[in-house]
Design a protein around this motif. Structure first.
Motif, PDB file in Angstrom:
ATOM      1  N   SER A  31       0.832  -1.204   0.000  1.00  0.00           N
ATOM      2  CA  SER A  31       0.000   0.000   0.000  1.00  0.00           C
ATOM      3  C   SER A  31       0.866   1.253   0.000  1.00  0.00           C
ATOM      4  N   PHE A  32       1.949   1.217   0.749  1.00  0.00           N
ATOM      5  CA  PHE A  32       2.917   2.318   0.772  1.00  0.00           C
ATOM      6  C   PHE A  32       3.388   2.631  -0.645  1.00  0.00           C
ATOM      7  N   VAL A  33       3.812   1.602  -1.359  1.00  0.00           N
ATOM      8  CA  VAL A  33       4.339   1.798  -2.714  1.00  0.00           C
ATOM      9  C   VAL A  33       3.235   2.253  -3.665  1.00  0.00           C
ATOM     10  N   ALA A  34       2.073   1.630  -3.580  1.00  0.00           N
ATOM     11  CA  ALA A  34       0.970   1.981  -4.479  1.00  0.00           C
ATOM     12  C   ALA A  34       0.599   3.450  -4.340  1.00  0.00           C
ATOM     13  N   ASN A  35       0.571   3.949  -3.123  1.00  0.00           N
ATOM     14  CA  ASN A  35       0.207   5.351  -2.910  1.00  0.00           C
ATOM     15  C   ASN A  35       1.356   6.299  -3.230  1.00  0.00           C
ATOM     16  N   GLN A  36       2.589   5.861  -2.994  1.00  0.00           N
ATOM     17  CA  GLN A  36       3.729   6.701  -3.354  1.00  0.00           C
ATOM     18  C   GLN A  36       3.851   6.869  -4.868  1.00  0.00           C
ATOM     19  N   LEU A  37       3.379   5.901  -5.626  1.00  0.00           N
ATOM     20  CA  LEU A  37       3.392   6.048  -7.087  1.00  0.00           C
ATOM     21  C   LEU A  37       2.491   7.196  -7.544  1.00  0.00           C
ATOM     22  N   TYR A  38       1.541   7.566  -6.722  1.00  0.00           N
ATOM     23  CA  TYR A  38       0.716   8.753  -6.973  1.00  0.00           C
ATOM     24  C   TYR A  38       1.369   9.994  -6.364  1.00  0.00           C
ATOM     25  N   ILE A  39       1.878   9.845  -5.145  1.00  0.00           N
ATOM     26  CA  ILE A  39       2.356  11.001  -4.388  1.00  0.00           C
ATOM     27  C   ILE A  39       3.616  11.617  -4.978  1.00  0.00           C
ATOM     28  N   VAL A  40       4.626  10.810  -5.252  1.00  0.00           N
ATOM     29  CA  VAL A  40       5.926  11.370  -5.638  1.00  0.00           C
ATOM     30  C   VAL A  40       5.857  12.183  -6.932  1.00  0.00           C
ATOM     31  N   PRO A  41       5.219  11.694  -8.004  1.00  0.00           N
ATOM     32  CA  PRO A  41       5.128  12.540  -9.197  1.00  0.00           C
ATOM     33  C   PRO A  41       4.386  13.850  -8.943  1.00  0.00           C
ATOM     34  N   HIS A  42       3.347  13.798  -8.103  1.00  0.00           N
ATOM     35  CA  HIS A  42       2.605  15.027  -7.819  1.00  0.00           C
ATOM     36  C   HIS A  42       3.398  15.961  -6.906  1.00  0.00           C
ATOM     37  N   ASP A  43       4.144  15.400  -5.962  1.00  0.00           N
ATOM     38  CA  ASP A  43       5.037  16.235  -5.154  1.00  0.00           C
ATOM     39  C   ASP A  43       6.051  16.946  -6.050  1.00  0.00           C
ATOM     40  N   LEU A  44       6.616  16.207  -6.981  1.00  0.00           N
ATOM     41  CA  LEU A  44       7.632  16.769  -7.874  1.00  0.00           C
ATOM     42  C   LEU A  44       7.058  17.920  -8.701  1.00  0.00           C
ATOM     43  N   LYS A  45       5.842  17.752  -9.183  1.00  0.00           N
ATOM     44  CA  LYS A  45       5.203  18.816  -9.961  1.00  0.00           C
ATOM     45  C   LYS A  45       4.860  20.014  -9.082  1.00  0.00           C
TER      46      LYS A  45
END
Length: 205
Positions: A31-45
Motif C-alpha cells: 500500500s505504501f508503494v501503491a500510494n507513493q506512485l501517486y504522491i511522488v510525481p505530484h510532489d515533484l510537480k
C-alpha cells in the motif's frame, strides 16, 4: 529560539503519533508503494511550481534541493515497485493517504516560500524516520530495492540551514503553526491509511 525548532517542539505529541502509526507488514509495504506512485510525481510537480515563488538565492537553492531529491526518489520508487510487482492503479490510491501531496500543491499555489520551508523541514525528518523503520523491516523480509525508503533517512541539517532564514524572512506565527500542524496531520493520515491492519507494530516496540 529558532522558528523550525520552536515548531518542532510544539509538534512532538503529533510526531509521536506518526511514529506509532507505522505498523509494518507485507500489505502495508504494498500500500505504501501503491500510494507513493501517486504522491511522488505530484510532489515533484508541486515543488516545480513552487519554484516560481523563489526570489532570493537561498530560496532557489532550497526549492531546487527539494526538486532534486524527489526526482531521484522517483527512480528509486520505480525500482522498488518493479521488485514488488506494484503498478500504478487508480483504484489503489487511498484519498486519506494522498492528502499530503494535495496540501503540498496548495502550498505551491497559495503559500509563501516561508510556508514551504516550514512544512518541509518539520515534515521530512519525521517521514524519514518512518521510512527508515519500514526499510529495515523490508530488508529483514527479503526486499532488495529499499533505496527509496533509505534515501529519506537524512540527515537534513543542510536543508534546515537553508530553511531557517527563509522562514524568518516570511515570519507569520499563526500561519506557520497551521502549516506545520496540517502537514503533520496529513503525514499521520498517510501512515494510518497504508498500515491498515495491526501488522507487527513499530520496530523495536
Amino acid at each position: 529560539m529558532k522558528v523550525i525548532e520552536t515548531l518542532r517542539r510544539e509538534l512532538e505529541p503529533l510526531n509521536r503519533e506518526i511514529a506509532e502509526a507505522l505498523r509494518p507488514s507485507r500489505e502495508a509495504l504494498l500500500s505504501f508503494v501503491a500510494n507513493q506512485l501517486y504522491i511522488v510525481p505530484h510532489d515533484l510537480k508541486a515543488l516545480s511550481a513552487a519554484m516560481a515563488k523563489a526570489g532570493e538565492r537561498d530560496e532557489y537553492r532550497f526549492v531546487k534541493t527539494l526538486i532534486d531529491g524527489d526526482f531521484a526518489a522517483l527512480e528509486a520508487l520505480r525500482e522498488l515497485a518493479e521488485e514488488l510487482g506494484v503498478e500504478f492503479r487508480w483504484e489503489s490510491v487511498d484519498p486519506a493517504a494522498v492528502a499530503y501531496t494535495h496540501f503540498l500543491s496548495w502550498l505551491a499555489m497559495h503559500g509563501t516560500v516561508g510556508d514551504l520551508a516550514v512544512a518541509m523541514t518539520v515534515n521530512l525528518p519525521v517521514w524519514g524516520r518512518n521510512c527508515a523503520a519500514l526499510a529495515e523491516w523490508a530488508r529483514r523480509n527479503g526486499v532488495k530495492n529499499t533505496k527509496f525508503m533509505e534515501m529519506f533517512a537524512g540527515p537534513y541539517d543542510e536543508l534546515e540551514a537553508l530553511a531557517e532564514p527563509i522562514a524568518e524572512r516570511y515570519l507569520d506565527w499563526g500561519r506557520y503553526r497551521f502549516v506545520a500542524r496540517a502537514i503533520q496531520r496529513y503525514e499521520l493520515e498517510f501512515w494510518r491509511a497504508v498500515s491498515g491492519g495491526p501488522g507487527e507494530g513499530p520496530p523495536g516496540a
